[in-house]
Structure formats: C-alpha cells, structure tokens
Design a protein around this motif. Structure first.
Motif, PDB file in Angstrom:
ATOM      1  N   LEU A  76      75.191  37.127 -32.560  1.00  0.00           N
ATOM      2  CA  LEU A  76      75.266  36.252 -33.744  1.00  0.00           C
ATOM      3  C   LEU A  76      73.897  35.659 -34.066  1.00  0.00           C
ATOM      4  CD1 LEU A  76      78.620  34.288 -33.232  1.00  0.00           C
ATOM      5  CD2 LEU A  76      78.166  36.077 -34.883  1.00  0.00           C
ATOM      6  N   PRO A  81      70.976  37.982 -38.446  1.00  0.00           N
ATOM      7  CA  PRO A  81      69.895  37.814 -39.441  1.00  0.00           C
ATOM      8  C   PRO A  81      69.369  39.143 -39.967  1.00  0.00           C
ATOM      9  CG  PRO A  81      69.516  36.394 -37.562  1.00  0.00           C
ATOM     10  CD  PRO A  81      70.674  37.269 -37.211  1.00  0.00           C
ATOM     11  N   PRO A  92      60.468  30.512 -38.377  1.00  0.00           N
ATOM     12  CA  PRO A  92      60.575  31.760 -37.617  1.00  0.00           C
ATOM     13  C   PRO A  92      61.868  32.506 -37.978  1.00  0.00           C
ATOM     14  CG  PRO A  92      61.081  29.891 -36.234  1.00  0.00           C
ATOM     15  CD  PRO A  92      60.635  29.334 -37.547  1.00  0.00           C
ATOM     16  N   PHE A  93      61.812  33.817 -37.882  1.00  0.00           N
ATOM     17  CA  PHE A  93      62.995  34.621 -38.181  1.00  0.00           C
ATOM     18  C   PHE A  93      64.060  34.430 -37.092  1.00  0.00           C
ATOM     19  CE2 PHE A  93      65.198  38.798 -38.901  1.00  0.00           C
ATOM     20  CZ  PHE A  93      65.670  38.473 -40.165  1.00  0.00           C
ATOM     21  N   PHE A  94      63.580  34.302 -35.859  1.00  0.00           N
ATOM     22  CA  PHE A  94      64.495  34.032 -34.728  1.00  0.00           C
ATOM     23  C   PHE A  94      64.125  32.690 -34.089  1.00  0.00           C
ATOM     24  CE2 PHE A  94      64.360  38.795 -34.462  1.00  0.00           C
ATOM     25  CZ  PHE A  94      65.627  38.986 -34.970  1.00  0.00           C
ATOM     26  N   PRO A  95      64.674  31.609 -34.533  1.00  0.00           N
ATOM     27  CA  PRO A  95      64.307  30.319 -33.921  1.00  0.00           C
ATOM     28  C   PRO A  95      65.013  30.139 -32.575  1.00  0.00           C
ATOM     29  CG  PRO A  95      65.861  30.002 -35.715  1.00  0.00           C
ATOM     30  CD  PRO A  95      65.669  31.476 -35.591  1.00  0.00           C
ATOM     31  N   THR A  98      67.056  26.447 -31.672  1.00  0.00           N
ATOM     32  CA  THR A  98      68.354  26.221 -32.324  1.00  0.00           C
ATOM     33  C   THR A  98      69.390  27.252 -31.886  1.00  0.00           C
ATOM     34  OG1 THR A  98      67.565  27.491 -34.210  1.00  0.00           O
ATOM     35  CG2 THR A  98      67.405  25.108 -34.399  1.00  0.00           C
ATOM     36  N   VAL A 101      71.721  26.351 -28.645  1.00  0.00           N
ATOM     37  CA  VAL A 101      72.964  25.578 -28.776  1.00  0.00           C
ATOM     38  C   VAL A 101      74.163  26.530 -28.906  1.00  0.00           C
ATOM     39  CG1 VAL A 101      74.168  23.852 -30.141  1.00  0.00           C
ATOM     40  CG2 VAL A 101      71.694  23.726 -29.898  1.00  0.00           C
ATOM     41  N   VAL A 102      74.012  27.500 -29.822  1.00  0.00           N
ATOM     42  CA  VAL A 102      75.104  28.458 -30.056  1.00  0.00           C
ATOM     43  C   VAL A 102      75.339  29.277 -28.783  1.00  0.00           C
ATOM     44  CG1 VAL A 102      75.815  30.447 -31.442  1.00  0.00           C
ATOM     45  CG2 VAL A 102      74.613  28.543 -32.516  1.00  0.00           C
TER      46      VAL A 102
ATOM     47  N   PHE B 169      73.391  29.699 -38.421  1.00  0.00           N
ATOM     48  CA  PHE B 169      73.640  29.186 -37.064  1.00  0.00           C
ATOM     49  C   PHE B 169      72.635  28.118 -36.654  1.00  0.00           C
ATOM     50  CE2 PHE B 169      75.583  33.393 -37.094  1.00  0.00           C
ATOM     51  CZ  PHE B 169      76.869  33.014 -36.795  1.00  0.00           C
ATOM     52  N   ARG B 170      71.622  27.922 -37.506  1.00  0.00           N
ATOM     53  CA  ARG B 170      70.627  26.891 -37.186  1.00  0.00           C
ATOM     54  C   ARG B 170      71.081  25.536 -37.699  1.00  0.00           C
ATOM     55  NH1 ARG B 170      66.554  31.298 -39.636  1.00  0.00           N
ATOM     56  NH2 ARG B 170      67.506  32.900 -38.367  1.00  0.00           N
ATOM     57  N   TRP B 175      76.914  24.095 -35.340  1.00  0.00           N
ATOM     58  CA  TRP B 175      76.985  23.701 -33.919  1.00  0.00           C
ATOM     59  C   TRP B 175      78.211  22.827 -33.694  1.00  0.00           C
ATOM     60  CZ3 TRP B 175      71.358  21.424 -33.443  1.00  0.00           C
ATOM     61  CH2 TRP B 175      70.431  22.448 -33.681  1.00  0.00           C
ATOM     62  N   LEU B 178      81.317  24.886 -33.534  1.00  0.00           N
ATOM     63  CA  LEU B 178      81.433  25.628 -32.267  1.00  0.00           C
ATOM     64  C   LEU B 178      81.728  24.685 -31.103  1.00  0.00           C
ATOM     65  CD1 LEU B 178      78.530  28.222 -32.584  1.00  0.00           C
ATOM     66  CD2 LEU B 178      80.965  28.709 -32.529  1.00  0.00           C
ATOM     67  N   ILE B 252      75.722  17.025 -29.678  1.00  0.00           N
ATOM     68  CA  ILE B 252      75.650  17.752 -30.948  1.00  0.00           C
ATOM     69  C   ILE B 252      76.085  16.863 -32.111  1.00  0.00           C
ATOM     70  CG2 ILE B 252      76.727  19.658 -32.234  1.00  0.00           C
ATOM     71  CD1 ILE B 252      76.467  21.314 -29.636  1.00  0.00           C
ATOM     72  N   TRP B 255      73.250  14.903 -32.926  1.00  0.00           N
ATOM     73  CA  TRP B 255      72.214  15.690 -33.608  1.00  0.00           C
ATOM     74  C   TRP B 255      72.522  15.861 -35.095  1.00  0.00           C
ATOM     75  CZ3 TRP B 255      71.631  20.019 -29.361  1.00  0.00           C
ATOM     76  CH2 TRP B 255      70.897  19.503 -28.291  1.00  0.00           C
TER      77      TRP B 255
END
Lengths: 175, 480
Positions: A76, A81, A92-95, A98, A101-102, B169-170, B175, B178, B252, B255
């Motif tokens: 995911l 992306p 950034p394309f892949f941070p 962040t 957390v996921v 997802f950022r 968050w 989830l 979270i 946040w």
C-alpha cells in the motif's frame, strides 16, 4: 488390537494431588500419555499435573500474520503510488516516516487477527486423545479422561480405588 | 494465668488477622467454584423493573438523540450544527477524543496489569475491557458524524476509485482510520478470548436461546490442557502486542492535531500528553463503572471490594500527577517560546470569556484528585470515588474542549477569530453517544459474565498466607 473405552474420573479442585496421582498410576498401568487428557475449570501447568509439555502453533501463526500484514502495508505504501503517480514538488515520492505508521498498524493487525484465527483453527482441527466432558468441570472439578483397553478396566479401577474418584458414566463429549 | 491470657489473646488476634485478610482481599476469601459461578449467573439473569426502564430510556436516547438528530443533520446539512468558520473541529471531535481516551482503560487495566501480574486486576478486567469496546464503538461514530456527507466514508478505505486514485496514506486521517480499526478489532478479540471459559460455564448452566448462543460462542470449550495452553499463549501475545497498539491509537489521534501548523497544536509532546490524559480519564471511568456495577448488580459486593477502589484511586492520583507534569511542560515551553500568537492563545484560555472551562479542567484534573486521593479513607469510600472520578472525567472533557474549539477560535489573525457555541444537534448527538455506551453496557451486563470467574479462582488458588516471624504474610504462587 483390543477395543478401547473412554473413561473419566472427577476430583474436586481441592484434590489436585489425587488427580496428578491418577495420571501417574494410569501410566503405570500401561496407558500412554496420548490416551490421557485432563480437563479443568482453571489452567494448571503441565508441571503441576506431571504431564508432557503441550505445544501449540499459535505463536507461529501469529508471526505469519504479522508478515502478511507487513507485506500488505508495504504494497500500500510503496506499490500504490506507482499505479497513479502524482509527483509533488519538494515532496518525496516514498515518504518513509509517514509510511511507518501504516506499516506498524497493519503489521500489528495481521499479528493479532492471525493469533485469534490460530486459536480458532486449532480448536476446530481434529485432535488426538480421548474426548469427553462433564459440566461439573466448569463447577470446579478436575476431570481425567483416558482410553483404556476393555480387558484392563477392572485392574485400572482397582488401582484407583483408594483415591476415591467419582466415575463419570458415558463421558462422551456432549456440549 | 498471665501466660494463658497471652496465649488466648494471641489466638484471637491471629484469627482476627485471618478474618480481616478475608474481608479485605477477594483473593484470600475463596468460595467454591460452583457458588461463584452461581453468583455470577444470578447477577446476569436478574433483571428488575428498574433495569428495563433504564434500558428503555437509554434505548430511546440512542434512537432519538443519536440517530434522530444525526439523520436530520444528514438530510438538512451541517448548517444545523454550531460549526462555523473558523471552528470546524468542534464538539464532535472533542467527544471523539474523549471516547478514544476512555477506551484506553480496558487495555491499560487488563493488558498492562496482566503483564505486570497485578493481582487486584482479576475481578474487574472484563468490566474494563467491555468499556474499551463500547467506548471505541461510540467514539468511532464521530469521524462519520463529523464527515457530514457520511455516504462518502468508504473513500478512506484503501481501495482505488474509478480513476485508480488511492487514499493518501500520508494523511493522519487515514492513520486514524487504520489505528481505530486495528484497536477496535484487537480489543474486541482481547475481550472475547478470556471470555471463552466463562461462556462455557454459562453454556453449562443455561437453557433455551441463551444456551444456543453460549454454545456457539464457547467454541466447544471443554477445558483440556491443549485448550488452556493455546488460550494462555494467545492471551499473552495479545497482552504484549495490544499495549503498543493502545499507545499508537491515542498518539495518532494527537497527531491529527500536532502535525498541523495550528497555534497551540503544533507540539512534540502531544502524543504522550494525550496518552496520559487518556489513561487518566479511562481509569477514572473504570472506577465509575465499578461503582455502578457494585451498587446495582446482585452479588457484586463479593467480587468488587474496597481494595479495588483503593488501588484504582492510587492509579488515578499517579496519572493526575503525570497529566499535570505534561500539561505544565506543554504550557511552560509554549509560553517561554515567546511566539506572540501562542501567548495570546494561552492568555485567552486563562483570561478570556471561556476561562471557566480552563479552570474547570485544572480544578477537576489536578486540585480535586490531589486534595482527596492521598487519603486512604476517601479512596476506600466507593461513593466518594465515584464523585471524584466523575469530576476527573468532566475535567478531561474540558481539556479536550480547550484544545479543540477554544484553540481554533483564537488563531494567528484577529480577523479570523470566532467563538463556537454548540447547538441542539451537536449536544444531542453527543448525549446520544453516552446513551449508546450505557445502553450497550446494560445489555452486555445481562448477556456476558462480567466477572472472569476462572481468573478469580486461579488467583485465589495462587494466594496463601504464611507465617513470617510473628506475623502472617501473603504469598502468591506462580501457577503458570
């Protein structure tokens, strides 16, 4: 091969020593550990009852679930992306921060759900050993179940006589 | 003669000591399992007229205040609420944070105290776990209510739409989704696992539809060594794994605020500050629930004793001190930072027209627990504990209200200042979720054994007294 019958003896939970002694004597009468099972209303360690160590794959199943959760989170975070790339200047394309957390949440979700599924799967999987139940178990009795060749029954009964167990008639599990 | 008198008095004092110990500690006052099962089942199956009236009132509350007003809000639009520019996060988000905070107690009480083998936890872990599940159920409604156009909620679920765009997802809102889903699922399972042996007990002692339900839920539990072994293993995995999940959820939630550049929210200690607040309000809510259970349900005085209120009172005091530390830390550094907008905000909180909310927060969260809970006598008076912990929760609600609408109304630009006044819809929906929580709890109290009987019995078997010198001391055996 001789026929075997399932027998069950009960002791009040205050008579734990007698239950442990019963298991010991059943072994002396040649009944294998696989043919003995203990049921109780509270958990007792294998050591207390003098039983071989039980095992379970729940830890492994949980770990496998965590790996699956991690893989889903990774796809995911880093796979989606690519499906529709939106590049934003200065971002950034892949941070990584962040995404952590996921990744954490889905890994834990995988671990916990699969642990529960592990309990469920192991419960419904057929198991070895004698089956039987008495509602007295949830009222504070310890039950020792065993499969015994019919010709040995009298000998076993005599051997346990001084422990004064309560014999359960027809202990076949009916819940 | 003198020697005889001494012996008699020594005997009397030893028996008195034993009696005191029995009265004081549930673990030293064992009853036969059959009797304890009977007591728990009787509590579950006894329903008075008062119970049904309460159930009907709270059920109506859910129907009218929650679903009625929410339905009207969906049909009419968000204009029926008091949310206006600049305060778009208002009473709904305040109550959302409040419920998520309440839900921390179940995990804290059950998992952390289980990991640390705190014996006083045994009789009330389930009551606390139920609180977690129902608190989350009430809290999880608020993102949907707050959304306004609730029919688009599924956009948060990670699957692509027609244009193959995935959720971002950022975003802390994803968050949130989830984290709350993970916590709700895991805490429900964590409630269910230790319940299995008690469901089997209920199965053996019930008939009709109850028997069928318990039979299904007990998963054919017999209590074999293998079943106990795997249950313990699973409970242990859950107890350890759910603790970081619990910490992550409220972090979270914090946040949601802290990652923004909003004055008063952009703080590095918001995570732990929120967690401490959540545990303070959660443990306080456990005390409230235990008081109600003890005073309204049959046989509960045997299980829930003064030692429980005493121990939880100490925890509330400790977490109140920890909360004060974090609050002061947060306040001092913001104030010392010298940023004018922040200083203005802090002055507004303490001296503005809504300063009473800020002072309510400090009085209820700090002054009241500190002035009362050091006293053993107060900690051991259930009614006093109920009042104190209710006030702590009032204080915690005031804290969330201060952080959210009162902060958003006083941002950098004076032309964008504004005050939020909740309207009938906002207030009704919030009260409706309180009704939902109580309604679910009332129902569960008659369907689920609220006392984990096997855990209590296990604890009683592990406890004994032994003579040490001239006194008797408690000794706890390791049965696992």
């Amino acid at each position: 091969m001789s026929a075997k019958s399932v027998q069950m003896v009960l002791y009040p939970d205050t008579h734990l020593d007698q239950a442990a002694e019963t298991i010991h004597r059943l072994r002396q009468h040649g009944i294998d550990d696989r043919d003995i099972s203990v049921i109780s209303g509270v958990p007792y360690s294998d050591k207390i009852l003098g039983r071989p160590m039980s095992w379970t794959r729940i830890g492994l199943i949980g770990l496998a679930g965590a790996v699956v959760g991690f893989a889903i989170a990774t796809s995911l975070n880093f796979g989606t992306p690519y499906l529709y790339p939106i590049r934003v200047g200065g971002q950034p394309f892949f941070p990584i921060p962040t995404s952590i957390v996921v990744t954490f949440e889905l890994t834990m979700l995988g671990l916990l759900i699969s642990t529960f599924l592990g309990v469920f799967i192991e419960t419904i999987t057929p198991s070895y050993g004698p089956k039987g139940y008495s509602p007295k178990v949830s009222d504070g009795h310890i039950g020792v179940l065993f499969s015994c060749p019919t010709e040995k029954m009298d000998e076993v009964k005599k051997g346990l006589e001084d422990l004064k167990p309560e014999w359960v008639k027809n202990p076949e599990a009916k819940l | 003669m003198a020697a005889e008198t001494k012996t008699l008095s020594a005997t009397h004092s030893a028996s008195q000591e034993g009696e005191d110990l029995r009265q004081e500690h549930l673990m030293h006052d064992p009853k036969p399992r059959e009797e304890m099962n009977g007591m728990v089942m009787e509590a579950m199956q006894t329903t008075s007229k008062k119970y049904w009236i309460a159930l009907a009132i709270f059920g109506l509350g859910v129907l009218i205040l929650l679903f009625g007003f929410w339905g009207n809000q969906i049909i009419t639009g968000m204009g029926v609420t008091g949310k206006r520019r600049p305060v778009f996060w208002a009473l709904y988000i305040t109550t959302f944070v409040f419920w998520i905070g309440i839900s921390h107690a179940g995990t804290f009480v059950s998992a952390i105290l289980r990991v640390f083998k705190a014996e006083f936890r045994r009789p009330f872990t389930r009551a606390a776990e139920l609180m977690t599940t129902f608190g989350l159920a009430a809290g999880a409604l608020f993102p949907l209510i707050h959304l306004g156009r609730v029919w688009t909620f599924y956009w948060m679920i990670p699957y692509p739409n027609a244009r193959w765009l995935w959720p971002n997802f950022r975003s802390p809102l994803v968050w949130d989704f989830l984290a709350i889903t993970t916590y709700l699922l895991s805490s429900t399972i964590y409630l269910y696992l230790p319940l299995i042996p008690d469901l089997a007990m209920a199965r053996d002692r019930s008939t009709g539809w109850r028997h069928s339900i318990y039979k299904l839920l007990a998963l054919n539990w017999r209590g074999t060594e293998a079943e106990w072994h795997r249950l313990r293993k699973a409970i242990n995995i859950f107890a350890f794994a759910i603790i970081p999940v619990m910490f992550s959820v409220h972090t979270i939630v914090s946040w949601d605020f802290a990652v923004s550049q909003t004055v008063g929210w952009h703080s590095t200690i918001f995570g732990p500050y929120f967690i401490i607040g959540a545990i303070l309000s959660g443990v306080s809510a456990v005390v409230m629930i235990l008081f109600i259970i003890q005073s309204t349900m049959k046989n509960m005085k045997y299980f829930i004793r003064l030692e429980v209120f005493d121990s939880l009172g100490k925890l509330v005091l400790i977490f109140s001190m920890a909360w004060a530390y974090f609050f002061f830390n947060e306040y001092l550094l913001h104030w010392y930072g010298g940023y004018q907008a922040v200083r203005d905000l802090l002055t507004f909180h303490a001296q503005g027209p809504t300063a009473w909310v800020w002072y309510t927060m400090l009085i209820c969260n700090v002054a009241i627990p500190w002035l009362t809970l050091w006293n053993r006598k107060i900690r051991r008076t259930p009614l006093a504990m109920f009042i104190i912990t209710t006030l702590v929760n009032v204080g915690m609600f005031a804290e969330r209200y201060t952080i959210i609408p009162l902060t958003l109304g006083e941002q950098r630009f004076p032309f964008d200042w504004g005050a939020y006044s909740p309207r009938l819809t906002d207030i009704s929906i919030v009260i409706g979720t309180f009704c939902l929580f109580i309604f679910l709890y009332l129902l569960a109290s008659r369907l689920i054994p609220l006392i984990p009987v096997w855990e209590v019995q296990e604890g009683q078997m592990a406890h004994s007294t032994r003579k040490l010198g001239k006194g008797k001391v408690t000794s706890v055996a390791e049965l696992e």
